[in-house]
Design a protein around this motif. Structure first.
Motif, mmCIF file in Angstrom:
data_model
loop_
_atom_site.group_PDB
_atom_site.id
_atom_site.type_symbol
_atom_site.label_atom_id
_atom_site.label_comp_id
_atom_site.label_asym_id
_atom_site.label_seq_id
_atom_site.Cartn_x
_atom_site.Cartn_y
_atom_site.Cartn_z
ATOM 1 N N LEU A 11 0.833 -1.202 0.000
ATOM 2 C CA LEU A 11 0.000 0.000 0.000
ATOM 3 C C LEU A 11 0.874 1.261 0.000
ATOM 4 C CD1 LEU A 11 -2.644 1.609 0.394
ATOM 5 C CD2 LEU A 11 -2.470 1.114 2.836
ATOM 6 N N GLN A 12 1.857 1.292 0.883
ATOM 7 C CA GLN A 12 2.729 2.460 0.977
ATOM 8 C C GLN A 12 3.510 2.670 -0.309
ATOM 9 O OE1 GLN A 12 3.552 4.676 4.128
ATOM 10 N NE2 GLN A 12 3.710 5.697 2.139
ATOM 11 N N ASP A 13 4.017 1.576 -0.890
ATOM 12 C CA ASP A 13 4.815 1.684 -2.118
ATOM 13 C C ASP A 13 3.995 2.249 -3.275
ATOM 14 O OD1 ASP A 13 6.966 0.639 -0.771
ATOM 15 O OD2 ASP A 13 6.757 -1.392 -1.573
ATOM 16 N N ILE A 14 2.734 1.836 -3.379
ATOM 17 C CA ILE A 14 1.891 2.344 -4.461
ATOM 18 C C ILE A 14 1.538 3.806 -4.221
ATOM 19 C CG2 ILE A 14 -0.292 2.071 -5.695
ATOM 20 C CD1 ILE A 14 -0.230 -0.898 -4.821
ATOM 21 N N ALA A 15 1.160 4.131 -2.982
ATOM 22 C CA ALA A 15 0.808 5.520 -2.657
ATOM 23 C C ALA A 15 1.994 6.460 -2.901
ATOM 24 C CB ALA A 15 0.322 5.626 -1.216
ATOM 25 N N ASN A 16 3.197 5.954 -2.666
ATOM 26 C CA ASN A 16 4.394 6.784 -2.845
ATOM 27 C C ASN A 16 4.628 7.195 -4.291
ATOM 28 O OD1 ASN A 16 4.999 6.757 -0.128
ATOM 29 N ND2 ASN A 16 6.583 5.185 -0.282
ATOM 30 N N THR A 17 4.002 6.510 -5.240
ATOM 31 C CA THR A 17 4.210 6.879 -6.649
ATOM 32 C C THR A 17 3.499 8.174 -7.000
ATOM 33 O OG1 THR A 17 2.317 5.560 -7.435
ATOM 34 C CG2 THR A 17 4.463 4.457 -7.331
ATOM 35 N N GLY A 18 2.542 8.625 -6.166
ATOM 36 C CA GLY A 18 1.873 9.901 -6.397
ATOM 37 C C GLY A 18 0.610 9.774 -7.218
ATOM 38 N N ALA A 237 -5.055 2.269 -4.043
ATOM 39 C CA ALA A 237 -3.885 1.495 -3.627
ATOM 40 C C ALA A 237 -4.280 0.434 -2.610
ATOM 41 C CB ALA A 237 -2.819 2.423 -3.055
ATOM 42 N N SER A 238 -5.298 0.744 -1.796
ATOM 43 C CA SER A 238 -5.753 -0.221 -0.783
ATOM 44 C C SER A 238 -6.263 -1.507 -1.430
ATOM 45 C CB SER A 238 -6.852 0.405 0.080
ATOM 46 O OG SER A 238 -8.019 0.666 -0.689
ATOM 47 N N GLY A 239 -7.048 -1.354 -2.499
ATOM 48 C CA GLY A 239 -7.577 -2.528 -3.176
ATOM 49 C C GLY A 239 -6.485 -3.358 -3.829
ATOM 50 N N ILE A 240 -5.513 -2.685 -4.449
ATOM 51 C CA ILE A 240 -4.426 -3.414 -5.115
ATOM 52 C C ILE A 240 -3.538 -4.113 -4.089
ATOM 53 C CG2 ILE A 240 -2.418 -3.179 -6.612
ATOM 54 C CD1 ILE A 240 -3.867 -0.804 -7.930
ATOM 55 N N ALA A 241 -3.261 -3.445 -2.965
ATOM 56 C CA ALA A 241 -2.473 -4.081 -1.904
ATOM 57 C C ALA A 241 -3.184 -5.327 -1.387
ATOM 58 C CB ALA A 241 -2.238 -3.090 -0.769
ATOM 59 N N ALA A 242 -4.494 -5.259 -1.250
ATOM 60 C CA ALA A 242 -5.262 -6.423 -0.818
ATOM 61 C C ALA A 242 -5.170 -7.552 -1.846
ATOM 62 C CB ALA A 242 -6.720 -6.034 -0.593
ATOM 63 N N MET A 243 -5.149 -7.203 -3.123
ATOM 64 C CA MET A 243 -5.019 -8.206 -4.175
ATOM 65 C C MET A 243 -3.688 -8.944 -4.059
ATOM 66 S SD MET A 243 -6.696 -5.791 -7.155
ATOM 67 C CE MET A 243 -6.462 -6.818 -8.592
ATOM 68 N N VAL A 244 -2.610 -8.196 -3.836
ATOM 69 C CA VAL A 244 -1.291 -8.821 -3.697
ATOM 70 C C VAL A 244 -1.252 -9.732 -2.474
ATOM 71 C CG1 VAL A 244 1.165 -8.366 -3.278
ATOM 72 C CG2 VAL A 244 -0.105 -6.934 -4.893
ATOM 73 N N ALA A 245 -1.770 -9.253 -1.352
ATOM 74 C CA ALA A 245 -1.768 -10.060 -0.130
ATOM 75 C C ALA A 245 -2.607 -11.320 -0.304
ATOM 76 C CB ALA A 245 -2.290 -9.233 1.043
ATOM 77 N N ALA A 302 -10.856 2.109 5.054
ATOM 78 C CA ALA A 302 -10.891 3.539 5.372
ATOM 79 C C ALA A 302 -10.965 3.760 6.883
ATOM 80 C CB ALA A 302 -12.097 4.198 4.705
ATOM 81 N N VAL A 303 -10.311 4.823 7.347
ATOM 82 C CA VAL A 303 -10.441 5.221 8.747
ATOM 83 C C VAL A 303 -11.917 5.440 9.072
ATOM 84 C CG1 VAL A 303 -10.007 7.109 10.360
ATOM 85 C CG2 VAL A 303 -8.143 6.221 8.952
ATOM 86 N N GLY A 304 -12.386 4.832 10.137
ATOM 87 C CA GLY A 304 -13.785 4.992 10.545
ATOM 88 C C GLY A 304 -14.761 4.105 9.811
ATOM 89 N N SER A 305 -14.267 3.122 9.057
ATOM 90 C CA SER A 305 -15.174 2.269 8.269
ATOM 91 C C SER A 305 -15.738 1.152 9.142
ATOM 92 C CB SER A 305 -14.444 1.675 7.057
ATOM 93 O OG SER A 305 -13.280 0.977 7.467
ATOM 94 N N GLN A 389 -2.984 8.763 5.697
ATOM 95 C CA GLN A 389 -3.757 9.214 6.859
ATOM 96 C C GLN A 389 -5.188 8.694 6.831
ATOM 97 O OE1 GLN A 389 -4.685 13.465 6.927
ATOM 98 N NE2 GLN A 389 -4.578 13.532 4.684
ATOM 99 N N GLY A 390 -5.684 8.339 5.642
ATOM 100 C CA GLY A 390 -7.059 7.870 5.526
ATOM 101 C C GLY A 390 -7.230 6.371 5.671
ATOM 102 N N ILE A 391 -6.145 5.667 5.970
ATOM 103 C CA ILE A 391 -6.183 4.214 6.078
ATOM 104 C C ILE A 391 -6.064 3.779 7.533
ATOM 105 C CG2 ILE A 391 -4.992 2.064 5.484
ATOM 106 C CD1 ILE A 391 -6.366 3.278 3.099
ATOM 107 N N ASP A 392 -6.939 2.886 7.961
ATOM 108 C CA ASP A 392 -6.854 2.229 9.262
ATOM 109 C C ASP A 392 -6.281 0.829 9.023
ATOM 110 O OD1 ASP A 392 -7.263 0.729 11.559
ATOM 111 O OD2 ASP A 392 -9.253 1.522 11.959
ATOM 112 N N PRO A 393 -5.048 0.544 9.467
ATOM 113 C CA PRO A 393 -4.432 -0.761 9.182
ATOM 114 C C PRO A 393 -5.277 -1.954 9.621
ATOM 115 C CG PRO A 393 -2.778 0.757 10.008
ATOM 116 C CD PRO A 393 -4.109 1.444 10.160
#
Length: 555
Positions: A11-18, A237-245, A302-305, A389-393
């Protein structure tokens, strides 16, 4: 057990691409994601497809000479004649601030040069109304943050004849604090830098093959988009990270009998599902023959989901979704799929399950009330603040586990994980209810009686009864291939989309014609042109539906 470290790092790696909008950042993100899939052991292939995308790369807005921060919405004035628009569009006018009720009854008088300010997300209906009224431009107050949207209903890249569907109304979005500084009558200047273009875009496919001898193996596709507003940590990025995991988890299964193909494309937000549509077109035959299920993955964790259970399902996939949620408490009812979330596969009838897994509760804050988000994905969705900031691990782990549970069930059971009878029962019940209303509401007018007494009505009801017996038997006795093709016929009919503006074959399906005509007929004044026109369309829809039911019987 899911690898949370892998999930969060991806997730972090994808978000870092901008921000990823058919640009170098997006190309880099594809490389990052391909490496992640390879590292867990998946077979990775990248191909390219043509997309039409349109963004507003810069907005300059002033109110009585004072700068106001504004952002543009995708597919704003995408064409210049029949060519992609490249360059600046400038408008000037006097501001008119309108409440929702004022806008509903609003009619422009004279030759005013008004630019209206409305509350809520940018949307096509408001822009079409403004266009019809001859206004100069529309501004949208989207709350505490500027939320960007796509203002088009042309599904996928354009085909000849759909050009008139695109809006030609300049528009931009601003935040609520800036909207409060504006007054009626202010002189507004709006300059939009439009960047519309055809491009060839990557599509990544990562395969996890079955590991049992199974000559009748099917494939489940797991789909998600890479393009983003801002860093797109939540979306997507959250959805793609979940796909990889999930791929790492699936590869550990020793009893997987069916294949998984993870598919990631662009053109979701700035091309109105152009990527999924282009990939669908390119792989139509394979999708039709081998794919039995689409699991879409979008906006997880999402945070608060805290709202669970509202994930979209079809009747045939609801039981699968319930199994995926075992051990999870939820009180919300599953929602029925609509034409969103890259559902470009309904035209061929591929059953679908999931997209988002959880939602954020509605908020009383200005950002939620004004933007009309009502919770759903939270305050960072479609904004430049869509960062980590919008992600709750923990929420992301929970959503990924639910998603992976459903995928595991799918690769073990294959088509048996789907409920053919449930899909048929929902579809046939809907058609019966509408036809019964038609017959009950028949007019004494001789022309109306002639329509009601058309043989097709009773023939269709009789065919529904016959097909009920056929499908009941097929659900028990038929082989997987016949079951899958039968289910695809039903889904294609049950989820037909409106022909208006959507550039795919789903727009031509019979149920759509029948149901839309029914809705128009119920609203039309009796004995009017619209009344009899709708009658005619319903009879045509019934005839087409009858023919499609017979085609199922021939399988």
């Amino acid at each position: 057990m899911l690898d949370q470290t892998l999930l969060m790092q991806t997730l972090q790696d994808i978000a870092n691409t901008g921000e990823r909008l058919s640009n170098p950042s997006e190309e880099n993100a594809f490389i990052v994601i391909a490496e992640a899939f390879k590292n867990v052991g998946a077979e990775v292939n990248i191909e390219r497809v043509p997309l039409f995308v349109s963004t507003v790369d810069n907005v300059r807005m002033t109110a009585d000479g004072q700068r106001i921060k504004a952002l543009g919405n995708a597919m704003t004035l995408p064409l210049d004649g029949n060519n992609p628009r490249q360059g600046t569009v400038s408008v000037q006018g006097r501001l008119r601030i309108l409440s929702a009720s004022d806008w509903q009854s609003y009619e422009k008088k004279g030759n005013s040069d008004e630019i209206v300010l409305l509350n809520g997300l940018a949307n096509l209906n408001d822009l079409r109304k403004a266009q019809a009224l001859g206004l100069k431009a529309v501004l949208f107050d989207t709350g505490d943050r500027i939320h960007r949207m796509i203002v088009s209903d042309v599904w996928g890249s354009p085909t000849p004849g759909c050009e008139s569907r695109y809006v030609t109304m300049p528009n931009a979005s601003i935040k609520h604090s800036d909207a409060l500084t504006l007054k009626d009558g202010m002189r507004i200047t709006l300059e939009l830098a439009i960047n519309s273009r055809w491009t060839t875009s990557p599509v990544l496919m990562a395969h996890v093959r079955h590991n049992e001898q199974n000559s009748e193996a099917f494939t489940a596709i797991v789909t998600g988009h890479i393009d983003s507003w801002g860093d797109g940590a939540l979306d997507n990025a959250s959805g793609i990270a979940a796909m990889v995991a999930s791929a790492k988890e699936i590869l550990t299964l020793k009893n997987r009998k069916h294949d998984v193909c993870y598919v990631i494309w662009s053109g979701h937000s700035h091309g109105r599902y152009a990527g999924s549509t282009a990939w669908h077109d390119k792989h139509f035959n394979w999708l039709n023959e081998k794919v039995f299920l689409n699991l879409n993955c979008d906006c997880l964790g999402a945070v608060g989901s805290t709202i669970l259970g509202k994930t979209p399902v079809m009747a045939s996939t609801a039981a699968l979704a319930r199994k995926a949620h075992e051990g999870i408490s939820f009180t919300e009812a599953f929602t029925r799929f609509n034409r969103s979330c890259d559902q470009s596969f309904m035209s061929m009838g591929i059953p679908s399950v999931f997209s988002n897994i959880s939602e954020v509760p509605p908020s009383g804050s200005v950002s939620m009330k004004v933007a009309g988000l009502s919770g759903v994905y939270g305050p960072y969705w479609h904004t430049t603040d869509d960062t980590m900031q919008g992600i709750d691990p923990q929420a992301l782990m929970r959503d990924t586990e639910i998603f992976t549970n459903g995928l595991i069930q799918s690769v073990i059971e294959g088509p048996d994980a789907l409920d053919l009878m449930a899909e048929w029962n929902e579809f046939s019940t809907t058609i019966r209810e509408k036809l019964n209303v038609v017959k009950e509401k028949q007019s004494t007018d001789s022309i109306s009686e002639a329509f009601v007494n058309e043989p097709i009505w009773q023939e269709l009801l009789d065919k529904l009864s016959e097909m009920n017996i056929v499908i009941q038997k097929r659900a028990v006795e038929a082989n997987s291939q016949v079951k899958v093709q039968t289910l695809k016929h039903i889904v294609a009919m049950a989820y037909s989309a409106s022909a208006l503006g959507l550039q795919d074959r789903a727009g031509q399906k019979a149920r759509s014609l029948l149901v839309e005509a029914f809705e128009k007929w119920t609203k039309a004044k009796e004995e009017s042109f619209e009344y009899f026109s709708a009658w005619t369309a319903m009879v045509r829809g019934a005839n087409q539906l009858f023919a499609q039911l017979k085609s199922i019987e021939r399988l």
